[in-house]
Scaffold this motif. Structure first.
Motif, PDB file in Angstrom:
ATOM      1  N   UNK A  99       0.823  -1.215   0.000  1.00  0.00           N
ATOM      2  CA  UNK A  99       0.000   0.000   0.000  1.00  0.00           C
ATOM      3  C   UNK A  99       0.858   1.266   0.000  1.00  0.00           C
ATOM      4  N   UNK A 101       2.640   4.191  -1.505  1.00  0.00           N
ATOM      5  CA  UNK A 101       2.404   4.920  -2.754  1.00  0.00           C
ATOM      6  C   UNK A 101       3.738   5.084  -3.485  1.00  0.00           C
ATOM      7  N   UNK A 186       4.196  16.358   8.132  1.00  0.00           N
ATOM      8  CA  UNK A 186       3.431  15.188   7.705  1.00  0.00           C
ATOM      9  C   UNK A 186       3.515  14.078   8.765  1.00  0.00           C
TER      10      UNK A 186
ATOM     11  N   UNK B  44      -2.962   4.668  -6.324  1.00  0.00           N
ATOM     12  CA  UNK B  44      -3.991   5.544  -5.748  1.00  0.00           C
ATOM     13  C   UNK B  44      -5.115   5.773  -6.758  1.00  0.00           C
ATOM     14  N   UNK B 100      -1.860  12.633   0.858  1.00  0.00           N
ATOM     15  CA  UNK B 100      -0.547  13.180   1.223  1.00  0.00           C
ATOM     16  C   UNK B 100      -0.341  14.578   0.641  1.00  0.00           C
ATOM     17  N   UNK B 104      -3.791  18.713   6.404  1.00  0.00           N
ATOM     18  CA  UNK B 104      -4.674  18.083   7.392  1.00  0.00           C
ATOM     19  C   UNK B 104      -5.811  19.031   7.759  1.00  0.00           C
ATOM     20  N   UNK B 105      -5.501  20.333   7.753  1.00  0.00           N
ATOM     21  CA  UNK B 105      -6.511  21.315   8.135  1.00  0.00           C
ATOM     22  C   UNK B 105      -7.682  21.326   7.147  1.00  0.00           C
ATOM     23  N   UNK B 169      -4.443   0.200   5.219  1.00  0.00           N
ATOM     24  CA  UNK B 169      -3.012   0.399   5.538  1.00  0.00           C
ATOM     25  C   UNK B 169      -2.307   1.436   4.662  1.00  0.00           C
ATOM     26  N   UNK B 170      -3.048   2.387   4.147  1.00  0.00           N
ATOM     27  CA  UNK B 170      -2.405   3.348   3.251  1.00  0.00           C
ATOM     28  C   UNK B 170      -2.025   4.655   3.949  1.00  0.00           C
ATOM     29  N   UNK B 172      -0.420   6.162   7.380  1.00  0.00           N
ATOM     30  CA  UNK B 172       0.099   6.174   8.753  1.00  0.00           C
ATOM     31  C   UNK B 172       0.077   7.572   9.370  1.00  0.00           C
ATOM     32  N   UNK B 173      -0.215   8.592   8.572  1.00  0.00           N
ATOM     33  CA  UNK B 173      -0.116   9.981   9.041  1.00  0.00           C
ATOM     34  C   UNK B 173      -1.371  10.415   9.798  1.00  0.00           C
ATOM     35  N   UNK B 174      -2.502  10.400   9.109  1.00  0.00           N
ATOM     36  CA  UNK B 174      -3.754  10.877   9.722  1.00  0.00           C
ATOM     37  C   UNK B 174      -4.885   9.880   9.447  1.00  0.00           C
ATOM     38  N   UNK B 175      -4.782   8.650   9.964  1.00  0.00           N
ATOM     39  CA  UNK B 175      -5.789   7.632   9.630  1.00  0.00           C
ATOM     40  C   UNK B 175      -7.186   7.967  10.130  1.00  0.00           C
ATOM     41  N   UNK B 226      -8.694   4.555  12.329  1.00  0.00           N
ATOM     42  CA  UNK B 226      -7.506   4.473  13.189  1.00  0.00           C
ATOM     43  C   UNK B 226      -6.907   3.049  13.151  1.00  0.00           C
ATOM     44  N   UNK B 231      -0.934   1.486   8.883  1.00  0.00           N
ATOM     45  CA  UNK B 231      -0.261   0.198   8.616  1.00  0.00           C
ATOM     46  C   UNK B 231      -0.048  -0.636   9.879  1.00  0.00           C
TER      47      UNK B 231
END
Lengths: 218, 231
Positions: A99, A101, A186, B44, B100, B104-105, B169-170, B172-175, B226, B231
């Motif tokens: 997964x 990218x 990030x 994607x 990505x 986030x905002x 699992x794509x 990890x930043x903001x699940x 979450x 991942x």
């Protein structure tokens, strides 16, 4: 031609620093390489790993693990826990490699997985009981690492450890791990402006600690 | 010594110190290369197209199930539904496809603003609003609201869960944020066609059956995201 055969096929196990018995040597311990100027990027090594190349994994591991382990060491302040988390992080990377990218910056992705693993583990350990040794006593704390650093670096390290977590993480990622503001933002799930602010405030706090330490010393 | 110089020293020291033990290296290598095979990673773009197809399938299936009620649908309601379908695509693009690339905002803003705007839209299209006690005392109305709400929630949850499985699992930043946006896209895929064919126009019915079910699917997305999207 698939990407795997483009450059991995020409690299032997000896060159990548694996002895084929599962030992992976790291930068500093690896023999000098003739093709160092044609070093592939982390992203292309990840792509090789996704395509099933164990050589690709070895080279990726050699490049990523020192930064990742350093980050985990600072988060946990404990070598054993950092090693456990390194294993957990790599097993998650292994499971999630399909997964990833393709072409996206790899280091923030890896560090975000490590960070999340750390917080998950910390949450879980809060609800666990402390293990007792066979004689029913609490285990002795691990001996402190031998002090081999210069005084100034050591003072900075102590000052860094005493910073609030948000400032410490921002400084660690941008000044020590070497991420850009955007990449650090990030990883921490915030904006580059917030990172800039945290780094600045952390700097101010560090300066104060260092000045206080210098005054004490003189 | 300047702080930057000290950081450079610290960076060097850390590189020396940050070497995991041989046993650790060996275990990681065994775990990561033992069953190593080439993976067919979905891009994607493929995931986005599959998600779009899924949302379309859910929306059309709901309309097909209630096709006998479609004859009473007005042109204004059709325009409204089209607008919400476009917003769904926007949520999909910013929430999942460009997870990505978008800040986030912006994504948190979408997760909060779109359900609020949906409540605003429901308030606009209501024809009457009885008092809450009047609404609760009419068993036929409450039953209808329960039926609509449950249907929207179940269909929306199925759509949201399917989207999250596609994007498993794509992130990890903001699940959590991504999960809530997957919930929003899934929730809208159910709420829009259900709203189109539902004859209820009372304010309480619209808010409780149609609006609340959307909010619940968004919350479900945040909780599951979450676990599943990280991942």
């Amino acid at each position: 031609m698939d990407r795997r055969s483009s450059h991995v096929g020409t690299v032997s196990a000896a060159v990548v620093g694996s002895d084929g018995l599962g030992h992976i040597s790291h930068p500093g311990t690896a023999p000098p390489r003739a093709d160092r100027d044609a070093e592939p990027t982390l992203e292309s090594l990840m792509s090789d790993y996704v395509n099933g190349s164990s050589d690709g994994f070895d080279r990726l591991y050699r490049k990523v693990s020192p930064k990742l382990f350093g980050y985990l060491l600072r988060l946990t302040r404990n070598r054993e826990r950092a090693e456990d988390l390194l294993q957990i992080t790599f097993s998650k990377i292994h499971r999630a490699r399909d997964s990833y990218l393709q072409g996206a910056p790899l280091l923030p992705w890896v560090l975000a997985i490590a960070r999340r693993s750390f917080y998950d583990e910390r949450r879980a350990s809060r609800s666990r009981h402390e293990h007792l040794s066979p004689d029913g006593e609490l285990p002795e704390p691990a001996p402190a690492e031998p002090k081999t650093r210069s005084d100034a670096a050591e003072t900075l390290e102590r000052a860094l450890d005493s910073l609030p977590e948000a400032y410490r993480e921002a400084i660690q990622l941008t000044k020590i791990t070497g991420l850009s503001l955007n990449e650090a933002a990030e990883v921490l799930g915030t904006t580059p402006t917030a990172i800039k602010l945290r780094v600045h405030r952390g700097y101010v706090a560090l300066r104060k600690s260092l000045d206080a330490a210098a005054a004490e010393g003189s | 010594m300047e702080t930057d110089e000290l950081f450079a020293t610290l960076q060097e020291k850390e590189q020396e110190r940050a070497l995991p033990s041989d046993a650790c290296n060996k275990q990681i290598r065994a775990a990561c290369t033992g069953d190593l095979k080439a993976c067919q990673a979905m891009s994607a773009k493929t995931r986005s197209l599959a998600s779009l197809g899924l949302l379309l399938f859910v929306g059309l299936s709901v309309l097909l199930l209630a096709r006998q009620r479609l004859s009473g649908v007005t042109a204004a309601a059709l325009w409204g539904a089209t607008g919400w379908a476009l917003i769904q695509v926007l949520v999909l693009v910013f929430g999942l496809t460009r997870q990505r690339g978008s800040s986030a905002r912006v994504r948190v803003g979408l997760a909060l603003l779109v359900p609020t705007a949906f409540f605003g839209y429901l308030t606009l299209i209501r024809s009457s609003t009885s008092s809450f006690s009047e609404f609760v005392q009419q068993p036929q109305q409450t039953q209808h609201a329960m039926h609509c709400g449950l249907f929207s929630f179940v269909i929306g949850s199925v759509a949201a869960v399917s989207i999250m499985l596609l994007w498993r699992r794509t992130d990890p930043f903001t699940p959590r944020i991504t999960g809530s946006l997957a919930g929003l896209a899934g929730g809208l895929a159910a709420a829009t066609p259900v709203g189109l064919v539902c004859p209820g126009t009372d304010g309480w019915h619209l808010c409780l059956a149609h609006g609340l079910s959307l909010v619940l699917v968004v919350a479900l997305g945040a909780v599951l995201g979450r676990r599943w999207l990280s991942p």
